[in-house]
Design a protein around this motif. Structure first.
Motif, PDB file in Angstrom:
ATOM      1  N   ALA A 464       5.051  14.615   3.340  1.00  0.00           N
ATOM      2  CA  ALA A 464       5.944  15.088   4.948  1.00  0.00           C
ATOM      3  C   ALA A 464       5.132  13.204   5.392  1.00  0.00           C
ATOM      4  CB  ALA A 464       5.079  16.201   5.252  1.00  0.00           C
ATOM      5  N   GLN A 465       6.259  13.020   6.188  1.00  0.00           N
ATOM      6  CA  GLN A 465       6.284  11.651   7.209  1.00  0.00           C
ATOM      7  C   GLN A 465       4.884  12.472   8.440  1.00  0.00           C
ATOM      8  OE1 GLN A 465      10.505  12.165   7.936  1.00  0.00           O
ATOM      9  NE2 GLN A 465       9.736  10.133   8.371  1.00  0.00           N
ATOM     10  N   ASN A 466       4.627  13.571   8.356  1.00  0.00           N
ATOM     11  CA  ASN A 466       3.783  13.632   9.492  1.00  0.00           C
ATOM     12  C   ASN A 466       2.234  14.063   8.254  1.00  0.00           C
ATOM     13  OD1 ASN A 466       4.464  16.119   8.594  1.00  0.00           O
ATOM     14  ND2 ASN A 466       4.346  17.205  10.364  1.00  0.00           N
ATOM     15  N   LYS A 467       2.207  14.091   7.059  1.00  0.00           N
ATOM     16  CA  LYS A 467       0.533  14.554   6.257  1.00  0.00           C
ATOM     17  C   LYS A 467      -0.422  14.127   7.052  1.00  0.00           C
ATOM     18  CE  LYS A 467      -0.564  15.624   1.923  1.00  0.00           C
ATOM     19  NZ  LYS A 467      -0.620  16.917   1.736  1.00  0.00           N
ATOM     20  N   VAL A 468      -0.916  15.342   6.820  1.00  0.00           N
ATOM     21  CA  VAL A 468      -2.606  14.829   6.630  1.00  0.00           C
ATOM     22  C   VAL A 468      -3.247  14.466   5.491  1.00  0.00           C
ATOM     23  CG1 VAL A 468      -5.185  15.443   7.619  1.00  0.00           C
ATOM     24  CG2 VAL A 468      -3.007  15.439   8.791  1.00  0.00           C
ATOM     25  N   PHE A 469      -4.866  13.936   5.111  1.00  0.00           N
ATOM     26  CA  PHE A 469      -4.688  13.546   3.363  1.00  0.00           C
ATOM     27  C   PHE A 469      -6.268  13.805   3.507  1.00  0.00           C
ATOM     28  CE2 PHE A 469      -1.444  11.003   4.237  1.00  0.00           C
ATOM     29  CZ  PHE A 469      -0.174  10.831   3.490  1.00  0.00           C
ATOM     30  N   GLY A 493       3.583  -0.027   0.691  1.00  0.00           N
ATOM     31  CA  GLY A 493       3.302  -0.303  -0.321  1.00  0.00           C
ATOM     32  C   GLY A 493       4.577  -1.617  -0.502  1.00  0.00           C
ATOM     33  N   GLU A 494       5.030  -1.640   0.841  1.00  0.00           N
ATOM     34  CA  GLU A 494       6.588  -2.564   0.064  1.00  0.00           C
ATOM     35  C   GLU A 494       6.353  -4.257   0.651  1.00  0.00           C
ATOM     36  OE1 GLU A 494      10.903  -3.494   2.137  1.00  0.00           O
ATOM     37  OE2 GLU A 494      10.623  -1.256   1.972  1.00  0.00           O
ATOM     38  N   THR A 495       5.492  -3.658   2.286  1.00  0.00           N
ATOM     39  CA  THR A 495       5.041  -4.746   3.258  1.00  0.00           C
ATOM     40  C   THR A 495       3.987  -5.091   3.049  1.00  0.00           C
ATOM     41  OG1 THR A 495       5.174  -3.387   5.354  1.00  0.00           O
ATOM     42  CG2 THR A 495       6.831  -4.528   3.979  1.00  0.00           C
ATOM     43  N   GLY A 496       2.876  -4.417   2.766  1.00  0.00           N
ATOM     44  CA  GLY A 496       1.375  -4.661   2.885  1.00  0.00           C
ATOM     45  C   GLY A 496       1.178  -4.737   4.157  1.00  0.00           C
ATOM     46  N   GLN A 497       1.538  -3.944   4.894  1.00  0.00           N
ATOM     47  CA  GLN A 497       1.439  -3.749   5.783  1.00  0.00           C
ATOM     48  C   GLN A 497       0.343  -2.657   6.067  1.00  0.00           C
ATOM     49  OE1 GLN A 497       3.992  -3.064   9.310  1.00  0.00           O
ATOM     50  NE2 GLN A 497       2.699  -2.113  11.248  1.00  0.00           N
ATOM     51  N   ARG A 498      -0.807  -2.607   7.193  1.00  0.00           N
ATOM     52  CA  ARG A 498      -2.338  -1.698   7.082  1.00  0.00           C
ATOM     53  C   ARG A 498      -1.739  -0.633   8.222  1.00  0.00           C
ATOM     54  NH1 ARG A 498      -2.369  -5.515   3.270  1.00  0.00           N
ATOM     55  NH2 ARG A 498      -4.121  -5.141   2.057  1.00  0.00           N
ATOM     56  N   VAL A 499      -1.693   0.950   7.760  1.00  0.00           N
ATOM     57  CA  VAL A 499      -1.497   1.363   8.926  1.00  0.00           C
ATOM     58  C   VAL A 499      -2.220   2.312   9.074  1.00  0.00           C
ATOM     59  CG1 VAL A 499      -0.328   4.344   8.659  1.00  0.00           C
ATOM     60  CG2 VAL A 499       0.403   2.127   7.187  1.00  0.00           C
ATOM     61  N   ALA A 500      -2.100   2.501  10.575  1.00  0.00           N
ATOM     62  CA  ALA A 500      -3.414   2.397  11.418  1.00  0.00           C
ATOM     63  C   ALA A 500      -3.727   4.483  11.726  1.00  0.00           C
ATOM     64  CB  ALA A 500      -3.719   2.401  12.773  1.00  0.00           C
ATOM     65  N   PHE A 501      -4.839   4.648  11.170  1.00  0.00           N
ATOM     66  CA  PHE A 501      -5.083   6.144  11.190  1.00  0.00           C
ATOM     67  C   PHE A 501      -6.176   6.894  11.114  1.00  0.00           C
ATOM     68  CE2 PHE A 501      -6.928   3.841   7.575  1.00  0.00           C
ATOM     69  CZ  PHE A 501      -7.793   4.418   6.833  1.00  0.00           C
ATOM     70  N   ILE A 513      -7.821  11.943   6.345  1.00  0.00           N
ATOM     71  CA  ILE A 513      -7.091  10.850   6.659  1.00  0.00           C
ATOM     72  C   ILE A 513      -5.938  11.291   7.665  1.00  0.00           C
ATOM     73  CG2 ILE A 513      -5.757   8.708   6.414  1.00  0.00           C
ATOM     74  CD1 ILE A 513      -7.819   8.385   3.581  1.00  0.00           C
ATOM     75  N   VAL A 514      -6.083  11.127   8.642  1.00  0.00           N
ATOM     76  CA  VAL A 514      -4.510  10.845   9.636  1.00  0.00           C
ATOM     77  C   VAL A 514      -3.569   9.749  10.190  1.00  0.00           C
ATOM     78  CG1 VAL A 514      -4.194  12.409  11.912  1.00  0.00           C
ATOM     79  CG2 VAL A 514      -5.542  12.883  10.478  1.00  0.00           C
ATOM     80  N   PRO A 515      -3.121   9.657   9.347  1.00  0.00           N
ATOM     81  CA  PRO A 515      -1.919   8.419  10.025  1.00  0.00           C
ATOM     82  C   PRO A 515      -1.382   8.704  11.535  1.00  0.00           C
ATOM     83  CG  PRO A 515      -1.372   8.688   8.073  1.00  0.00           C
ATOM     84  CD  PRO A 515      -2.142   9.828   8.354  1.00  0.00           C
ATOM     85  N   LYS A 516      -1.910   7.577  12.425  1.00  0.00           N
ATOM     86  CA  LYS A 516      -1.763   7.492  13.814  1.00  0.00           C
ATOM     87  C   LYS A 516       0.453   7.436  14.250  1.00  0.00           C
ATOM     88  CE  LYS A 516      -5.691   5.679  15.097  1.00  0.00           C
ATOM     89  NZ  LYS A 516      -6.152   3.778  16.234  1.00  0.00           N
ATOM     90  N   GLU A 517       0.668   7.010  13.215  1.00  0.00           N
ATOM     91  CA  GLU A 517       2.323   7.560  13.221  1.00  0.00           C
ATOM     92  C   GLU A 517       2.824   8.033  12.422  1.00  0.00           C
ATOM     93  OE1 GLU A 517       3.866   3.748  14.622  1.00  0.00           O
ATOM     94  OE2 GLU A 517       2.834   2.759  16.697  1.00  0.00           O
ATOM     95  N   ASN A 518       3.815   8.200  12.088  1.00  0.00           N
ATOM     96  CA  ASN A 518       4.433   9.576  11.232  1.00  0.00           C
ATOM     97  C   ASN A 518       5.245   8.037  10.035  1.00  0.00           C
ATOM     98  OD1 ASN A 518       4.818  11.646  11.967  1.00  0.00           O
ATOM     99  ND2 ASN A 518       7.000  12.140  12.824  1.00  0.00           N
ATOM    100  N   LEU A 519       4.404   8.678   7.993  1.00  0.00           N
ATOM    101  CA  LEU A 519       4.974   7.780   7.663  1.00  0.00           C
ATOM    102  C   LEU A 519       6.711   7.853   7.701  1.00  0.00           C
ATOM    103  CD1 LEU A 519       2.577   8.954   4.931  1.00  0.00           C
ATOM    104  CD2 LEU A 519       2.491   7.137   6.227  1.00  0.00           C
ATOM    105  N   LYS A 520       7.154   6.854   6.951  1.00  0.00           N
ATOM    106  CA  LYS A 520       8.511   5.821   7.268  1.00  0.00           C
ATOM    107  C   LYS A 520       9.444   7.253   5.499  1.00  0.00           C
ATOM    108  CE  LYS A 520       8.282   2.046   9.661  1.00  0.00           C
ATOM    109  NZ  LYS A 520       8.744   0.632   9.298  1.00  0.00           N
ATOM    110  N   SER A 521      10.291   7.448   6.362  1.00  0.00           N
ATOM    111  CA  SER A 521      11.200   7.868   4.861  1.00  0.00           C
ATOM    112  C   SER A 521      10.902   7.943   3.492  1.00  0.00           C
ATOM    113  CB  SER A 521      12.518   9.129   5.337  1.00  0.00           C
ATOM    114  OG  SER A 521      12.982   9.669   4.271  1.00  0.00           O
ATOM    115  N   GLY A 522      11.421   7.863   2.604  1.00  0.00           N
ATOM    116  CA  GLY A 522      11.607   7.373   1.392  1.00  0.00           C
ATOM    117  C   GLY A 522      10.852   5.787   0.431  1.00  0.00           C
ATOM    118  N   LYS A 523       9.639   5.917   1.734  1.00  0.00           N
ATOM    119  CA  LYS A 523       8.610   4.643   1.447  1.00  0.00           C
ATOM    120  C   LYS A 523       7.540   5.086   0.419  1.00  0.00           C
ATOM    121  CE  LYS A 523       9.109   1.044   4.540  1.00  0.00           C
ATOM    122  NZ  LYS A 523       8.557  -0.289   4.783  1.00  0.00           N
TER     123      LYS A 523
END
Length: 539
Positions: A464-469, A493-501, A513-523
């Motif tokens: 899910a886009q709001n997944k907690v790991f 994985g596409e851009t190498g941008q680090r996701v804040a969490f 691990i809780v991403p600070k923003e929802n993950l993007k669909s299809g990525k």
């Protein structure tokens, strides 16, 4: 030779290339408040009109018909040439044009863009009147000397802000919800046409923005400064450089090709003359990469074509603009001036540039070509142990890519781009005993190149886009300690941008691990924890 160089130094072309890169004119206008406009209209005297006719008849690169020469105004004669590089200047326009080549301007020193309310400040130049007056990036200038700037075109709006050195402009500025007033004294602002720095301890970078009157000296000075740091390679950036003085380009060419022929010039009679490069100062004998794009034009193409003919650099980017004609400025008795095309020019080996351009050795579209160049500038200093590097062979040249550099956000996409462009048979992974051919499965997952010694866990699919790991450990942990110790990263994985969490303790042996923003669909993302990589696909 000195006389010939002096002569060609007066053959100039506009930094604003018309037609194909009309948008560049706007950018120059809004960045340095230069309006390179062809709207100059004045009733020239019969004497001035006759002067212009004679100059065009005797000097234009091809014969001009009487029907064009007999047009009733200079503007119409120039228009009849159907030449995007020939132009009729007022005295002020000529001054602005020549100043643009030297990267010199008169105004308050801001870069702008138009918005509904007026002129938005995109950047404030260092040591400028705007900076000293307190104008900030993001401010919106809504009026200048009580003239509203809303709804105007950029050329008109900036004409109210720029002006002669020593004059003052009163600005009303919107900053957030406040309206502020500024009184800013205009002055001359000169920016260097050459800048440079060390990108790493091994790679020197030099950017040439225009070929002005002092550009050759500035280039020599910067080259000496960087050469003292003993770089392994150089990157020369000519992207968006619309040209300048031909003689300056020939002088700089000497730093790459020595005193060899650098250009062939053909006049209206078909006579051809070869001009030598300057041949003074340092001649670079280390690997060089040139960066070019579709806005690299004229004098930039002279330098590029000469360097490429002698195989003194590797070119990255896209094919240059393709302007192989030179102009000369002719003053008229009333203070106005004509800039007309007088010659054609070719590379030292006779290759055409007009409407052809200079092609790159490695085409880099839709990717940061500087990031590609930085990766190609790597060098493993160990003769045997090549761990931490990947070697690619392209166009008969070997390039050693530092994987620590390839992992960061700026270079991740460029690394993937390189892998997709080169043949799989020409890619090698570094080991403690040298190079080995890259395993085939690495090309399906670029992270295997970047984290070759990591353990790869199965992919978490359709999360899910709001997944907690949740991460489990075999001993009691503290969340803050874990974050510092394991150097966890959540990577696009596409851009190498680090996701804040955020890291939260779930229990004595688990963290979340809780991403600070929802993950993007299809990525696809990668979670890196110590020596483990886990791919994650988002539904």
């Amino acid at each position: 030779m000195k006389n010939k160089l002096s002569a060609v130094k007066n053959r100039i072309r506009s930094k604003s290339v018309y037609g194909k890169i009309q948008s560049t004119i706007s950018f120059l206008a809004l960045t340095i408040f230069l309006v390179a406009s062809s709207s100059f209209k004045v009733q020239a005297s019969s004497q001035t009109l006759d002067e212009a006719r004679a100059i065009i008849r005797d000097n234009y690169v091809t014969p001009v018909s009487d029907s064009v020469l007999n047009a009733p105004t200079i503007e119409e004669i120039v228009k009849g040439l159907n030449d995007p590089y020939s132009q009729y200047f007022s005295k002020q326009q000529e001054e602005d044009f020549l100043n643009s080549i030297d990267n010199k301007m008169y105004g308050i020193g801001i870069s702008v863009e138009m918005v509904a309310e007026g002129v938005k400040v995109k950047a404030v130049i260092d040591n400028s009147p705007a900076l000293e007056s307190g104008i900030h990036e993001g401010d919106i200038i809504i009026s200048a000397n009580d003239k509203s700037l809303a709804g105007l075109k950029v050329e008109e709006a900036t004409s109210y802000i720029k002006g002669e050195s020593g004059t003052t402009v009163k600005l009303q500025v919107k900053r957030a919800d406040a309206i502020l007033s500024f009184s800013v004294m205009r002055r001359e602002i000169s920016l260097p046409t050459v800048t440079g720095k060390m990108l790493s301890e091994n790679t020197a970078y030099i950017n040439i923005v225009s070929f002005g009157g002092d550009t050759s000296q500035l280039f020599s000075k910067k080259l000496q400064e960087l050469n003292m740091k003993n770089p392994h390679s150089y990157i020369i950036d000519l992207r968006n450089n619309g040209g300048g003085y031909m003689g300056t380009a020939l002088e700089i060419a000497g730093n790459f090709i020595g005193s060899n022929p650098a250009i062939t010039v053909e006049d209206r009679e078909g006579n051809k003359v070869r001009y030598l490069a300057g041949g003074k100062g340092i001649t670079i004998d280390k690997p060089v990469i040139f960066l070019i794009n579709e806005y690299t034009a004229s004098a930039s193409e002279i330098l590029s074509a000469a360097v490429k003919d002698y195989k003194k650099a590797f070119f990255i980017g896209v094919t240059t603009y393709g302007k192989g004609v030179a102009q000369q400025m002719f003053p008229l008795s009333d203070g106005s001036a004509l800039k007309i095309t007088t010659e054609k020019f070719y590379s030292p080996l006779g290759n055409a540039i007009q409407k052809v351009g200079v092609t790159p050795d490695f085409e880099a579209k839709d990717v940061d070509s500087l990031a590609v160049a930085e990766l190609f500038s790597g060098k493993c200093m160990n003769d045997v142990d090549k761990r931490g590097y990947v070697k690619v062979n392209y166009a008969g040249k070997d390039f050693e890519i530092n994987l620590n550099l390839a992992k960061d956000e700026k270079h991740w996409g460029a690394f993937k781009y390189i892998l997709n462009k080169v043949s799989k048979d020409n890619v090698y992974v570094g080991t403690d005993k040298g190079w080995v051919k890259a395993p085939t499965d690495y090309f399906d997952n670029a992270y295997k190149f970047l984290y070759a010694n990591y353990k790869y866990l199965d992919t978490l699919k359709d999360v899910a886009q709001n997944k907690v790991f949740t991460i489990s450990f075999n001993k009691e942990v503290n969340a803050d300690t874990v974050k510092d110790y394991t150097n966890m990263e959540f990577i696009d994985g596409e851009t190498g941008q680090r996701v804040a969490f955020d890291v939260k303790k779930a229990d004595d042996k688990k963290i979340s691990i809780v991403p600070k923003e929802n993950l993007k669909s299809g990525k696809t993302y990668y979670i890196k924890i110590k020596d483990v990589i886990r791919p994650v696909t988002v539904k």
